[in-house]
Design a protein around this motif. Structure first.
Motif, PDB file in Angstrom:
ATOM      1  N   ASP A  77       0.853  -1.191   0.000  1.00  0.00           N
ATOM      2  CA  ASP A  77       0.000   0.000   0.000  1.00  0.00           C
ATOM      3  C   ASP A  77       0.893   1.248   0.000  1.00  0.00           C
ATOM      4  N   SER A  78       1.325   1.649  -1.188  1.00  0.00           N
ATOM      5  CA  SER A  78       2.307   2.733  -1.279  1.00  0.00           C
ATOM      6  C   SER A  78       1.794   4.045  -0.698  1.00  0.00           C
ATOM      7  N   LYS A  79       0.495   4.332  -0.854  1.00  0.00           N
ATOM      8  CA  LYS A  79      -0.053   5.613  -0.407  1.00  0.00           C
ATOM      9  C   LYS A  79      -0.880   5.494   0.873  1.00  0.00           C
ATOM     10  N   LEU A  80      -0.827   4.345   1.521  1.00  0.00           N
ATOM     11  CA  LEU A  80      -1.580   4.095   2.753  1.00  0.00           C
ATOM     12  C   LEU A  80      -3.065   4.410   2.590  1.00  0.00           C
ATOM     13  N   ARG A  81      -3.669   3.717   1.625  1.00  0.00           N
ATOM     14  CA  ARG A  81      -5.108   3.886   1.389  1.00  0.00           C
ATOM     15  C   ARG A  81      -5.961   2.851   2.114  1.00  0.00           C
TER      16      ARG A  81
END
Length: 208
Positions: A77-81
């Motif tokens: 989860d690269s963008k912490l969604r």
């Protein structure tokens, strides 16, 4: 580390409709075998798109009398969604990101090195799992994550559950684009077995 790709698709290799609907493509027998496979692995891994689309638990749920332990759950989860209310925002889940760490429910969040697209770099992911004692990993979705691991040549085995339905070219692929220019460059696997499970077919492959 031994890495297995587990996919449940239509006959034409789709994991969902054009709108993302995917539950449930395969029947109960195939889903039960999927839980047994989960219990055999130290960790299972999905991308955040799978979390947002399906809100999976990734736990082991077996009939009475069958024993199975829950694996470590990994989310890329690269963008912490990942929502703090998601089923995976619980203890036993490790979220790997490339941004500054913020809390996501009760899950553990760890920042790792990013690739050229600022997504968790594959080697950084594998190094992290090895450091946690993971010796067997099962990838459960989605198509882009599957393609990343396949293209890197690290998928040792494939467990493919194929349902007798067709979703068409606008459905979501089980393995996203590999950008192959020649057939000679295609990753190759050898089929070990094919077994009916209810109306579905369970195919097992190992890397050549």
């Amino acid at each position: 580390m031994r890495i297995t790709l587990k996919i449940a698709t239509s006959l034409d290799g789709r994991i969902g409709t054009s709108t993302g609907e995917s539950q449930w493509i395969t029947g109960p027998e195939a889903r039960l075998q999927g839980h047994r496979l989960r219990a055999e692995h130290d960790a299972v891994l999905v991308g955040v798109e799978t979390v947002l689309a399906d809100d999976p638990r990734l736990t082991v749920r077996l009939p009475d009398g069958e024993q199975g332990r829950d694996p470590l759950r990994i989310v890329l989860d690269s963008k912490l969604r990942t929502p703090p209310f998601a089923r995976l925002s619980k203890p036993g889940t490790l979220i790997l990101t490339t941004r500054s760490v913020i809390p996501v429910g009760e899950a553990e969040v760890l920042r790792v090195t990013g690739d050229s697209n600022n997504r968790p770099a594959l080697q950084a992911v594998l190094d992290t799992l090895v450091s946690r004692g993971v010796s067997s990993l099962m990838i459960e979705g989605g198509g882009r994550v599957a393609a990343c691991f396949v293209a890197a040549g690290v998928v040792d085995a494939i467990e493919w559950f194929r349902a007798p339905i067709l979703l068409g070219g606008d459905g979501r692929p089980g393995v996203a684009a590999l950008s192959l220019a020649r057939l000679a460059h295609a990753p190759r696997y050898r089929r070990l077995a094919a077994e009916p499970l209810g109306d579905d077919l369970w195919e097992r492959y190992e890397r050549v």
